[in-house]
Enzyme design. Structure first.
Site, PDB file in Angstrom:
ATOM      1  N   ASP A 183      42.393  39.386  39.658  1.00 18.58           N
ATOM      2  CA  ASP A 183      43.834  39.149  39.660  1.00 18.58           C
ATOM      3  C   ASP A 183      44.453  39.702  38.380  1.00 18.58           C
ATOM      4  OD1 ASP A 183      44.603  36.838  41.927  1.00 18.58           O
ATOM      5  OD2 ASP A 183      42.517  36.838  41.306  1.00 18.58           O
ATOM      6  N   ASN A 218      34.698  34.365  37.775  1.00 18.55           N
ATOM      7  CA  ASN A 218      35.708  34.216  38.817  1.00 18.55           C
ATOM      8  C   ASN A 218      36.983  33.689  38.163  1.00 18.55           C
ATOM      9  OD1 ASN A 218      35.615  32.717  42.149  1.00 18.55           O
ATOM     10  ND2 ASN A 218      37.359  33.343  40.949  1.00 18.55           N
ATOM     11  N   ARG A 227      29.643  32.092  39.031  1.00 21.62           N
ATOM     12  CA  ARG A 227      30.296  33.017  39.945  1.00 21.62           C
ATOM     13  C   ARG A 227      31.128  34.037  39.184  1.00 21.62           C
ATOM     14  NH1 ARG A 227      34.531  30.273  43.764  1.00 21.62           N
ATOM     15  NH2 ARG A 227      32.904  28.685  43.778  1.00 21.62           N
ATOM     16  N   GLN A 229      33.426  37.949  39.738  1.00 23.59           N
ATOM     17  CA  GLN A 229      34.406  38.519  40.657  1.00 23.59           C
ATOM     18  C   GLN A 229      34.308  40.035  40.547  1.00 23.59           C
ATOM     19  OE1 GLN A 229      38.511  37.136  40.273  1.00 23.59           O
ATOM     20  NE2 GLN A 229      38.453  36.240  42.312  1.00 23.59           N
ATOM     21  N   GLU A 294      36.595  23.575  44.258  1.00 25.75           N
ATOM     22  CA  GLU A 294      38.017  23.879  44.133  1.00 25.75           C
ATOM     23  C   GLU A 294      38.738  23.855  45.474  1.00 25.75           C
ATOM     24  OE1 GLU A 294      36.200  28.064  44.714  1.00 25.75           O
ATOM     25  OE2 GLU A 294      35.611  26.097  43.934  1.00 25.75           O
ATOM     26  N   GLY A 346      36.068  38.120  45.976  1.00 27.22           N
ATOM     27  CA  GLY A 346      37.523  38.118  45.896  1.00 27.22           C
ATOM     28  C   GLY A 346      38.199  38.073  47.242  1.00 27.22           C
ATOM     29  N   ASP A 348      38.240  35.913  49.789  1.00 27.40           N
ATOM     30  CA  ASP A 348      38.003  34.591  50.358  1.00 27.40           C
ATOM     31  C   ASP A 348      39.251  34.116  51.124  1.00 27.40           C
ATOM     32  OD1 ASP A 348      38.919  34.776  47.635  1.00 27.40           O
ATOM     33  OD2 ASP A 348      38.805  32.611  47.467  1.00 27.40           O
ATOM     34  N   GLU A 552      51.829  36.384  47.299  1.00 26.73           N
ATOM     35  CA  GLU A 552      50.527  37.018  47.062  1.00 26.73           C
ATOM     36  C   GLU A 552      50.073  37.907  48.210  1.00 26.73           C
ATOM     37  OE1 GLU A 552      47.162  34.454  46.689  1.00 26.73           O
ATOM     38  OE2 GLU A 552      47.677  33.229  48.423  1.00 26.73           O
TER      39      GLU A 552
END
Length: 620
Positions: A183, A218, A227, A229, A294, A346, A348, A552
């Protein structure tokens, strides 16, 4: 006096009044020009003067109270949904974890905790040595932010909390307080002109993460410790270097980034279990146990439903029992191994990768590694006289310190990866790159728009590029831009196959910009212009017609309500009161990073400003 005409002007009036109220003003003078402001100019102005600043965070005494709260778990709990893990302390305290190699940060945050008891800051060390899946799971009920880089401030006689300052970073949107890897990389495309200090801060924080956590995470939360990314550090570092090469420390900063990326490449992306020895390609394979903390458990309702029936328990009870280990289900273990890999990718979530991602040598990951190999090779050759000295802090275990590495080795790695991509990922008959399953030893049939990434990284030859444009591109091109997958890969939406946010009909900013750049590099200028026009039209129309909304992702198959996406997590950047104050980072970047195209595009007379005034970023 004058008439306020149309929804756009009325919306601007309400936004200006709300923003004045937010500033504590009881009266406001609103100029007619503010209400009639060209929507592209208005959006560009808001981005430059306000939005990037509102998305910037620091982990220091002044910024902790804003950056440390975990909005993901708090919003999940506030929705009345049973959390995946119990988080009794997360509501009453802020917690920060500090890696063993950062004693200055630990002392700094401990001082804040002592001097500002009202903040209720809990400062914890991470353990020495390797962080395991069991350890990550053991602190899921005590989630916290992970420390990032800090810089010394020369203030003689000031307290310790004034002598150090958090290195700035950007967050994706208002729901987030963390530094998210890819991001942030795509956000920086729109920040290089006016927010260069934050871009350099993001790179410094990425280097800090590689030094202390072994990879660019991530995001910097405790439950992301296992994790990563998609890796984009070399790409970002070189873009930044070209903007800052006149500065005295520019070459040193580039060297640090290249050394850090090299370390991550060896220690994470091309090591076991991510490297598939037979194909020579890499996979997303993070470490962890249980379902992702999360996420709201409702995200996995379709997964836990058969087990609720099996144990005659509610979905909530089965979820909690599985995560605390009171029930054991190997099939669930396998599912969540793949699910974590999906999140590391990324994407998901998406039918292209769900349930199989940990076994896939994906087109996207191997394009990124091919790019890294070429970036490091060219940097060593061009900027370090074809000899890069490996310093101790960036050496991998067992490597000789102060060894000199040349560009040749990295060129050979890139050539080897390209050969493997041609053998395992390219499908000559279909004219498309497909992911490769390293367990079944077969190509996937799922079609993703990341098949165009070999154009971006230069891995495709001329014939492959032509076939991609002829056969693959039409599978993803829609009226509003590129969709993430083909419609056939998404399939029929049902209770067993719910709509996923990274599937058709949704389009995302990273896919658009890499496609434009890749197509242009192979001479497909008309296709690149057309796709850029479609996407920027979608963004502009949504901003103008829906109170300044910049979100987004978009439904690229229609233009009336393209922002109204309710799949999975909904659409970040869509829900605000009266006036948007930050938008969504990487989509905002599409708007503000624009450069003038070298070839004018013939725009529809209906909306000529949506391409011409955005000045879309179309070049490397």
């Amino acid at each position: 006096m004058f008439d306020v005409q149309g929804v756009y002007q009325l919306s601007n009036l309400l936004q200006e009044l709300f923003l004045a109220q937010q500033q504590g003003r009881t009266t406001a003078t609103i100029k007619r020009a503010q209400l009639e402001e060209d929507p592209v100019h208005r959006l560009s102005r808001l981005i430059t003067t306000t939005w990037w600043d509102n998305l910037t965070r620091r982990l220091d005494a002044d910024g902790l109270s804003r950056a440390a709260p975990d909005n993901l778990t708090q919003r999940r709990d506030a929705e009345g949904i049973m959390p995946t893990v119990s988080t009794p302390e997360s509501k009453s305290s802020l917690r920060i974890y500090v890696p063993p190699g950062a004693p200055e940060q630990f002392a700094y945050y401990s001082t804040i905790a002592r001097d500002r008891p009202a903040m209720n800051l809990d400062v914890q060390w991470l353990p020495e040595g390797e962080v395991t899946a069991d350890f990550i799971k053991s602190i899921n009920d005590q989630p916290g932010i992970l420390a990032l880089d800090m810089e010394a401030v020369d203030l003689q006689g000031q307290s310790v909390t004034k002598q150090m300052k958090g290195v700035p970073f950007i967050v994706p949107g208002d729901q987030f307080n963390e530094l998210y890897n890819w991001d942030a990389c795509f956000c920086t495309l729109g920040m290089l002109d006016n927010h260069l200090a934050v871009v350099k801060g993001i790179i410094k924080n990425f280097i800090f993460e590689i030094k202390h956590y072994g990879k660019v995470l991530n995001a910097n939360r405790s439950y992301y410790l296992g994790r990563a990314q998609p890796p984009l550090l070399t790409w970002l570092a070189l873009k930044t270097f070209h903007r800052t090469k006149h500065e005295p420390d520019a070459l040193d900063n580039l060297k640090a980034a290249i050394l850090a990326a090299r370390k991550e490449y060896h220690a994470w992306w091309t090591s076991t279990p991510r490297l598939d020895e037979e194909s020579g390609l890499s996979r997303y394979r993070p470490i962890g146990k249980g379902s992702p903390p999360e996420c709201r458990p409702s995200v996995f309702a379709h997964v836990f439903k058969p087990y609720a029936t099996k144990y005659d328990r509610t979905l909530r009870d089965v979820s909690v029992a599985y995560n605390n280990g009171s029930i054991s289900e190997p099939d669930l273990d396998i599912f969540f191994d793949h699910d974590r890999a999906v999140r590391e990718s990324g994407h998901d979530t998406s039918n292209r990768v769900e349930g199989v991602c940990a076994d896939l040598a994906t087109v996207d990951l191997n394009c990124l590694l091919f790019q890294i190999e070429n970036d490091i090779a060219s940097t060593i050759h061009t900027h370090f006289n074809d000899g890069l000295i490996i310093t101790e802090e960036y050496a991998i275990p067992g490597e000789k310190v102060d060894a000199v590495e040349t560009s040749r080795l990295w060129r050979e790695r890139a050539e080897k990866r390209k050969a493997s991509m041609d053998k395992y990922l390219w499908n000559e008959q279909k004219g498309i790159y497909l992911d490769y399953n390293t367990v079944t030893r077969q190509q996937s049939t799922a079609e993703g728009v990341t098949c165009l990434w070999p154009l971006w990284c230069g891995a495709a030859n001329k014939s492959q590029a032509e076939k991609l444009v002829e056969h693959a591109l039409p599978k993803f091109e829609c009226i509003g831009g590129l969709s993430s997958t083909s419609e056939s890969t998404r399939g029929t939406v049902s209770e067993e196959n719910p709509q996923k946010q990274w599937d058709y009909p949704y389009g995302w900013a990273p896919h658009q910009v890499l496609a434009w750049d890749g197509l242009r590099s192979y001479g497909f200028h008309n296709e690149a212009d057309r796709l850029a026009y479609r996407w920027l039209h979608t963004l502009t129309e949504t901003f103008r017609n829906w109170n300044g909304t910049v979100v987004e992702k978009y439904d690229v198959t229609q233009l009336e309500r393209s922002h109204a996406v309710d799949a999975e997590y909904g659409n970040q950047g869509r829900h605000f009161k009266y006036a948007p104050q930050e938008g969504f980072g990487w989509t905002v970047s599409n708007c503000s990073s624009a450069q003038a195209s070298s070839r004018p595009y013939r725009c529809s007379p209906l909306i000529p400003w949506s391409f011409q005034l955005f000045r879309p970023w179309l070049h490397s």
